[in-house]
Design a protein around this motif. Structure first.
Motif, PDB file in Angstrom:
ATOM      1  N   ASP A 296       0.871  -1.173   0.000  1.00 25.72           N
ATOM      2  CA  ASP A 296       0.000   0.000   0.000  1.00 25.72           C
ATOM      3  C   ASP A 296       0.910   1.226   0.000  1.00 25.72           C
ATOM      4  O   ASP A 296       1.525   1.550   1.023  1.00 25.72           O
ATOM      5  CB  ASP A 296      -0.904  -0.029   1.231  1.00 25.72           C
ATOM      6  CG  ASP A 296      -1.893   1.129   1.281  1.00 25.72           C
ATOM      7  OD1 ASP A 296      -1.574   2.234   0.783  1.00 25.72           O
ATOM      8  OD2 ASP A 296      -2.982   0.935   1.851  1.00 25.72           O
ATOM      9  N   GLU A 297       1.012   1.886  -1.143  1.00 28.77           N
ATOM     10  CA  GLU A 297       1.932   3.021  -1.259  1.00 28.77           C
ATOM     11  C   GLU A 297       1.487   4.223  -0.427  1.00 28.77           C
ATOM     12  O   GLU A 297       2.326   4.974   0.046  1.00 28.77           O
ATOM     13  CB  GLU A 297       2.101   3.421  -2.719  1.00 28.77           C
ATOM     14  CG  GLU A 297       2.912   2.398  -3.489  1.00 28.77           C
ATOM     15  CD  GLU A 297       3.227   2.849  -4.906  1.00 28.77           C
ATOM     16  OE1 GLU A 297       2.343   3.431  -5.573  1.00 28.77           O
ATOM     17  OE2 GLU A 297       4.362   2.594  -5.329  1.00 28.77           O
ATOM     18  N   ALA A 298       0.188   4.410  -0.251  1.00 25.38           N
ATOM     19  CA  ALA A 298      -0.288   5.546   0.539  1.00 25.38           C
ATOM     20  C   ALA A 298       0.009   5.334   2.023  1.00 25.38           C
ATOM     21  O   ALA A 298       0.520   6.225   2.691  1.00 25.38           O
ATOM     22  CB  ALA A 298      -1.779   5.759   0.314  1.00 25.38           C
ATOM     23  N   ALA A 299      -0.293   4.147   2.536  1.00 28.64           N
ATOM     24  CA  ALA A 299      -0.076   3.865   3.958  1.00 28.64           C
ATOM     25  C   ALA A 299       1.354   3.422   4.252  1.00 28.64           C
ATOM     26  O   ALA A 299       1.749   3.350   5.403  1.00 28.64           O
ATOM     27  CB  ALA A 299      -1.056   2.800   4.440  1.00 28.64           C
ATOM     28  N   ARG A 300       2.118   3.106   3.196  1.00 25.06           N
ATOM     29  CA  ARG A 300       3.516   2.643   3.305  1.00 25.06           C
ATOM     30  C   ARG A 300       3.594   1.330   4.100  1.00 25.06           C
ATOM     31  O   ARG A 300       4.407   1.173   4.997  1.00 25.06           O
ATOM     32  CB  ARG A 300       4.438   3.693   3.933  1.00 25.06           C
ATOM     33  CG  ARG A 300       4.373   5.085   3.338  1.00 25.06           C
ATOM     34  CD  ARG A 300       4.715   5.216   1.876  1.00 25.06           C
ATOM     35  NE  ARG A 300       5.936   4.570   1.489  1.00 25.06           N
ATOM     36  CZ  ARG A 300       6.162   4.070   0.265  1.00 25.06           C
ATOM     37  NH1 ARG A 300       5.241   4.155  -0.667  1.00 25.06           N
ATOM     38  NH2 ARG A 300       7.292   3.489  -0.022  1.00 25.06           N
ATOM     39  N   THR A 301       2.719   0.376   3.763  1.00 25.58           N
ATOM     40  CA  THR A 301       2.678  -0.919   4.429  1.00 25.58           C
ATOM     41  C   THR A 301       2.777  -2.037   3.404  1.00 25.58           C
ATOM     42  O   THR A 301       2.505  -1.836   2.217  1.00 25.58           O
ATOM     43  CB  THR A 301       1.372  -1.109   5.228  1.00 25.58           C
ATOM     44  OG1 THR A 301       0.263  -1.114   4.325  1.00 25.58           O
ATOM     45  CG2 THR A 301       1.191  -0.016   6.268  1.00 25.58           C
TER      46      THR A 301
END
Length: 194
Positions: free
Chosen positions: A83-88
């Motif tokens: 998840d690029e937005a949450a960086r997970t």
């Protein structure tokens, strides 16, 4: 290539798929993971998965073969569901060669993969799910810095019974404490004698 103390992570290549097929078709290994129903996998199906994984997903997962001294492939690991937005990202690992199970190779791989996730992929959190009955895996993940975040009760069907699913995570930096809820203000439109 990523080099740990006991293992080397090599980018997945077609030539490793035959070995991975053996591990995938080992029912006992599949039961330890508890996420997928153990079903036979053909070489063609595995090759199709390989092509699909590298052809269409964005951001592309990081899929590695696990190698030990002498060039032997003993399993594979992956960062997926990035998840690029949450960086997970979700971490998956299989040590398939039974001669290397319960000998701290998995711990080395997990530490190496998490270091890669934080340092090179700029992720802030790596998470995973493991059946509650797989205590050996939980100990491995805890030794690599993972903490339990939650438990899904009777969530996974494993070997003829329902098992809890443990959610674990490692953070690049400790998560901030949640802010306290705002104090409720009296409703200005409510009558005084209400």
């Amino acid at each position: 290539m990523l080099k740990g103390e006991r293992t080397i992570l090599r980018p997945m290549r077609r030539e490793y798929l035959e070995r991975l097929l053996e591990y995938h078709n080992d029912v006992e290994l599949q039961l330890l993971g508890g996420e997928d129903v153990p079903v036979p996998l053909t070489p063609e199906h595995l090759a199709e998965r390989f092509e699909t994984l590298y052809a269409g997903q964005s951001p592309r997962p990081s899929w590695f073969a696990i190698e030990v001294q002498g060039g032997k492939i003993i399993g594979h690991c992956m960062l997926r569901n990035i998840d690029e937005a949450a960086r997970t990202a979700e971490l998956r690992i299989t040590i398939g060669d039974r001669d290397y199970i319960n000998r701290k190779y998995g711990r080395d791989v997990v530490r190496l993969l998490v270091k890669y996730a934080f340092r090179l992929r700029n992720l802030r959190k790596v998470w995973l799910a493991v059946p509650a009955s797989n205590e050996r895996a939980r100990r491995c993940f805890e030794a690599a810095g993972f903490v339990i975040e939650g438990r899904q009760r009777a969530h996974t069907w494993v070997d003829g019974r329902y098992d809890d699913r443990i959610l674990m995570a490692a953070f690049r930096e400790p998560p901030a404490e949640p802010a306290p809820p705002p104090a409720e203000e009296p409703d200005a439109h409510a009558p005084d004698d209400a």
